[in-house]
Design a protein around this motif. Structure first.
Motif, mmCIF file in Angstrom:
data_model
loop_
_atom_site.group_PDB
_atom_site.id
_atom_site.type_symbol
_atom_site.label_atom_id
_atom_site.label_comp_id
_atom_site.label_asym_id
_atom_site.label_seq_id
_atom_site.Cartn_x
_atom_site.Cartn_y
_atom_site.Cartn_z
ATOM 1 N N ARG A 108 -4.852 28.034 38.649
ATOM 2 C CA ARG A 108 -4.405 28.607 37.379
ATOM 3 C C ARG A 108 -3.479 27.644 36.644
ATOM 4 O O ARG A 108 -3.587 27.476 35.419
ATOM 5 C CB ARG A 108 -3.704 29.935 37.620
ATOM 6 N N LEU A 112 -3.872 25.420 32.880
ATOM 7 C CA LEU A 112 -2.906 25.509 31.787
ATOM 8 C C LEU A 112 -2.492 24.152 31.239
ATOM 9 O O LEU A 112 -1.887 24.085 30.158
ATOM 10 C CB LEU A 112 -1.642 26.246 32.262
ATOM 11 N N ALA A 123 4.751 27.659 31.683
ATOM 12 C CA ALA A 123 4.352 28.456 32.842
ATOM 13 C C ALA A 123 5.616 29.039 33.460
ATOM 14 O O ALA A 123 6.503 28.289 33.887
ATOM 15 C CB ALA A 123 3.601 27.613 33.851
ATOM 16 N N VAL A 247 7.904 35.152 28.224
ATOM 17 C CA VAL A 247 6.546 35.692 28.162
ATOM 18 C C VAL A 247 6.350 36.462 26.862
ATOM 19 O O VAL A 247 5.330 36.319 26.174
ATOM 20 C CB VAL A 247 6.274 36.597 29.379
ATOM 21 N N SER A 251 5.221 33.077 24.401
ATOM 22 C CA SER A 251 3.828 32.976 24.880
ATOM 23 C C SER A 251 3.725 32.242 26.212
ATOM 24 O O SER A 251 2.744 31.535 26.466
ATOM 25 C CB SER A 251 2.952 32.289 23.826
ATOM 26 N N HIS A 253 3.064 31.770 30.182
ATOM 27 C CA HIS A 253 2.081 32.303 31.122
ATOM 28 C C HIS A 253 2.794 32.627 32.435
ATOM 29 O O HIS A 253 3.321 31.732 33.095
ATOM 30 C CB HIS A 253 0.967 31.285 31.358
ATOM 31 N N ARG A 254 2.791 33.903 32.816
ATOM 32 C CA ARG A 254 3.495 34.300 34.035
ATOM 33 C C ARG A 254 2.615 34.087 35.250
ATOM 34 O O ARG A 254 1.442 34.454 35.276
ATOM 35 C CB ARG A 254 3.927 35.758 33.963
#
Length: 280
Positions: A108, A112, A123, A247, A251, A253-254
């Motif tokens: 993941r 990103l 992130a 988050v 914006s 990403h968790r």
């Protein structure tokens, strides 16, 4: 012009020449300010090498002090044309030998990684104490470091340090500014001004920034670059008072880490028991 260019070796030579010229002229700052139409504070910064004057100001100082204006202008042109070589910072902690597991999280994170023209990517990595957040982030950062040719910055924000208070954003910014511009002599006083200078220094650079042990969103937000193509890895133990604001408002990403599965833990144990041999 970036501060890196302002404080180069040629700019320092020019400042030294201006100081000698002022001393030889016998003029004080008040007299020089009147003759050059510059403020006393600006003149002090020019003479101390804290600010590179414009060409017109160099000519005015040369004329006011009856100096060799052509030589001063030549030095000024060198200062503008030959800034010091950029040395990308490489601040990542060492990677864990034999890192294993976390394949889904690594996949993941890899997805990103922004391209050069993409927007800034954040992130937000959270999880319980000891779950391996920092280890994962450092390992991943080493894997993709070559995608960020302008360097990697790292800082421990001490968000959950039992012996110290969380690192104030102003101090964290100062450390980053020193890493990006080692010759920087004047650090702005306010957090906003330091953050603006940080964004200016990273404005045309593609960098990876690892912010470990964050306590609050404000700690992280002050350290965000404004340019495209950068990646920020922000790590926090708690979601609610840690990175939720990023988050919702930035914006981010968790990525929430859970304890390793039994299979992953067993594999990690085998690696720890039989580490890779050290290079000769």
């Amino acid at each position: 012009m970036s501060p890196a260019a302002v404080y180069g070796v040629h700019a320092r030579k020019l400042a030294a020449e201006l100081r000698l010229l002022k001393a030889a002229s016998g003029l004080g700052l008040v007299q020089m300010a009147a003759r050059t139409h510059c403020s006393k504070s600006s003149l002090e910064r020019y003479f101390n090498g804290k600010l590179l004057p414009s060409r017109q100001t160099v000519e005015a100082i040369g004329k006011a002090c009856s100096g060799d204006t052509a030589r001063l202008v030549a030095l000024w042109e060198l200062a503008v044309a030959n800034p010091p070589a950029w040395q990308p910072p490489a601040q990542l902690p060492h990677d864990l030998a034999g890192f294993t597991g976390r394949s889904p999280e690594l996949a993941r994170l890899t997805a990103l990684v922004p391209n050069a023209g993409d927007a800034l990517v954040i992130a937000a990595i959270d999880g319980a104490a000891g779950v391996g957040k920092s280890t994962l982030a450092v390992h991943f950062a080493h894997r993709v470091a070559d995608r960020f040719p302008d360097g990697q910055l790292h800082i421990d924000l001490r968000g959950h340090d039992t012996k110290h208070m969380p690192l104030p954003p102003a101090e964290a910014l100062t450390r980053f500014l020193r890493a990006l511009a080692p010759d920087l002599r004047h650090v702005p006083a306010g957090v906003g001004e330091r953050a603006a200078l940080f964004r200016s220094l990273t404005g045309d650079r593609r960098m990876l920034i690892l912010l470990d042990n964050a306590a609050t969103t404000d700690q992280v937000r002050a350290l965000l670059p404004g340019n495209a193509g950068c990646l920020v890895l922000a790590i926090s133990r708690h979601r609610l008072n840690g990175l939720d604001g990023l988050v919702a408002g930035d914006s981010a990403h968790r990525i929430t880490l859970s304890p390793l599965t039994p299979a992953g833990s067993a594999e990690a144990g085998r690696i720890a028991a039989h580490p890779l041999p050290s290079p000769a």
